[in-house]
Design an enzyme around this catalytic site. Structure first.
Site, PDB file in Angstrom:
ATOM      1  N   ASP A  31       2.573   4.809  12.074  1.00  0.00           N
ATOM      2  CA  ASP A  31       3.948   5.271  12.199  1.00  0.00           C
ATOM      3  C   ASP A  31       3.945   6.792  12.298  1.00  0.00           C
ATOM      4  O   ASP A  31       2.908   7.431  12.181  1.00  0.00           O
ATOM      5  CB  ASP A  31       4.769   4.823  10.980  1.00  0.00           C
ATOM      6  N   THR A  45      11.232  -1.107  17.474  1.00  0.00           N
ATOM      7  CA  THR A  45      12.072  -1.273  16.279  1.00  0.00           C
ATOM      8  C   THR A  45      12.662   0.038  15.768  1.00  0.00           C
ATOM      9  O   THR A  45      13.718   0.046  15.151  1.00  0.00           O
ATOM     10  CB  THR A  45      11.267  -1.932  15.151  1.00  0.00           C
ATOM     11  N   THR A  58       0.807  -1.227   0.000  1.00  0.00           N
ATOM     12  CA  THR A  58       0.000   0.000   0.000  1.00  0.00           C
ATOM     13  C   THR A  58       0.842   1.279   0.000  1.00  0.00           C
ATOM     14  O   THR A  58       0.314   2.376   0.169  1.00  0.00           O
ATOM     15  CB  THR A  58      -0.953   0.009   1.215  1.00  0.00           C
ATOM     16  N   ASP A  86       3.926  -8.548  15.415  1.00  0.00           N
ATOM     17  CA  ASP A  86       4.276  -7.191  14.993  1.00  0.00           C
ATOM     18  C   ASP A  86       2.951  -6.433  14.943  1.00  0.00           C
ATOM     19  O   ASP A  86       2.150  -6.651  14.037  1.00  0.00           O
ATOM     20  CB  ASP A  86       4.935  -7.234  13.606  1.00  0.00           C
ATOM     21  N   ALA A 139      15.077   7.534   2.834  1.00  0.00           N
ATOM     22  CA  ALA A 139      14.058   7.056   1.900  1.00  0.00           C
ATOM     23  C   ALA A 139      12.950   6.414   2.714  1.00  0.00           C
ATOM     24  O   ALA A 139      13.146   6.077   3.883  1.00  0.00           O
ATOM     25  CB  ALA A 139      14.652   6.035   0.938  1.00  0.00           C
ATOM     26  N   GLY A 196       9.382  -3.486   8.634  1.00  0.00           N
ATOM     27  CA  GLY A 196       8.875  -4.046   9.894  1.00  0.00           C
ATOM     28  C   GLY A 196       8.668  -5.551   9.799  1.00  0.00           C
ATOM     29  O   GLY A 196       8.983  -6.292  10.730  1.00  0.00           O
ATOM     30  N   ASP A 197       8.159  -5.986   8.647  1.00  0.00           N
ATOM     31  CA  ASP A 197       7.921  -7.417   8.437  1.00  0.00           C
ATOM     32  C   ASP A 197       9.245  -8.181   8.436  1.00  0.00           C
ATOM     33  O   ASP A 197       9.372  -9.250   9.030  1.00  0.00           O
ATOM     34  CB  ASP A 197       7.233  -7.646   7.088  1.00  0.00           C
TER      35      ASP A 197
END
Length: 285
Positions: free
Chosen positions: A91, A159, A20, A86, A201, A207-208
């Site tokens: 964010d 993370t 997405t 997770d 960037a 995260g995955d």
């Protein structure tokens, strides 16, 4: 995970044409009935024997509630099963946090999912959402991690965060905390901080990748969160550096790479994923 030697049964929570981060996407979101049906198939063949469950991006509350039911059932069969969650909710961009999943997922994560999880990997914004507390300092981050431990998980890794890194503004901080109960009943907590160079960037899927590698490296180093996190974060750095280099080469001098050019260079990073050279060291707090 497969590269690192794990047998994986994958269930897609969504089937999209692309992630997405692109301007457009098409596809379907799996609902709880469809998840249940897939799980029933595994169960009928008696192949629902797992050491780990890993969950990430989900858009549907009933799907998430069904995940909890399945995890609880699997834990009844195997009390050593480790559930790595997770809690993908949102964010921060330019200091402002926002959710990119429906808001009604938050109470499900907070009240149902996190209590059955063993390892969670929220970013700073997600850790703040789950505890209802803002993080401005490292001390507050550690307190938030303690609150998350109190909700259930033995291992909490934030993370990424926008905390000031001791190494300077060009570094991103990750924090880890592992709490275990020793044989005599006393609790012991190991806490670490990792600082990795910022890459200019927006990547999708980091995260995955982080959660999957943390699962693998905590499996290989069960009592050493420091080494597990060093390997995870170092591998991430290798993948991101390779990705940005390749994206910039494709975009050409002075042009900003687009979403397609910034797709993580996973296949090209196979060796770094299997055996990461440690380039990010953790500080024990």
């Amino acid at each position: 995970l497969q590269v690192l030697g794990f047998e994986v049964d994958t269930v897609n929570s969504v089937q999209f044409s692309n992630h997405t981060g692109y301007a457009h996407w098409k596809g379907q979101v799996l609902n709880s009935d469809e998840l249940h049906e897939l799980y029933e198939g595994l169960k009928l063949n008696k192949v629902n024997q797992y050491d780990y469950v890993l969950t990430g991006y989900t858009r549907d509350t009933s799907f998430l509630a069904m995940v909890v039911d399945i995890v609880q059932e699997l834990k009844q069969q195997n009390s050593n099963l480790v559930y790595v969650c997770d809690p993908v909710m949102g964010d921060k961009w330019n200091g402002e946090g926002s959710m990119y999943v429906p808001k009604d997922l938050l109470p499900v994560y907070r009240d149902k999912v996190v209590p059955v999880a063993d390892i969670i990997t929220p970013n700073q914004f997600e850790a703040e959402l789950l505890t209802g507390r803002k993080i401005h300092t490292e001390k507050e981050a550690l307190e938030v991690m303690d609150m998350l431990h109190a909700m259930g998980p033995e291992t909490v890794v934030i993370t990424s965060s926008d905390l000031q890194a001791p190494l300077g503004n060009d570094y991103l901080i990750a924090l880890g905390s592992h709490r275990k109960t020793k044989a005599d009943g006393t609790k012991m907590t190991q806490r670490i901080r990792l600082e990795s160079p910022k890459v200019d960037a927006v990547f999708v899927g980091t995260g995955d990748l982080f959660a999957a590698m943390l699962l693998a490296w905590t499996h290989k180093h069960p009592n050493n969160l420091k080494v597990a996190c060093e390997k995870t974060v170092s591998a991430m750095q290798h993948v991101l550096q390779r990705t940005i280099k390749s994206a910039q080469a494709q975009a050409g001098e002075g042009n900003k790479p687009n979403s397609a050019q910034l797709e993580l260079r996973m296949v090209q990073s196979k060796k770094d994923i299997e055996n990461p050279e440690i380039i990010v060291k953790a500080t024990v707090l």
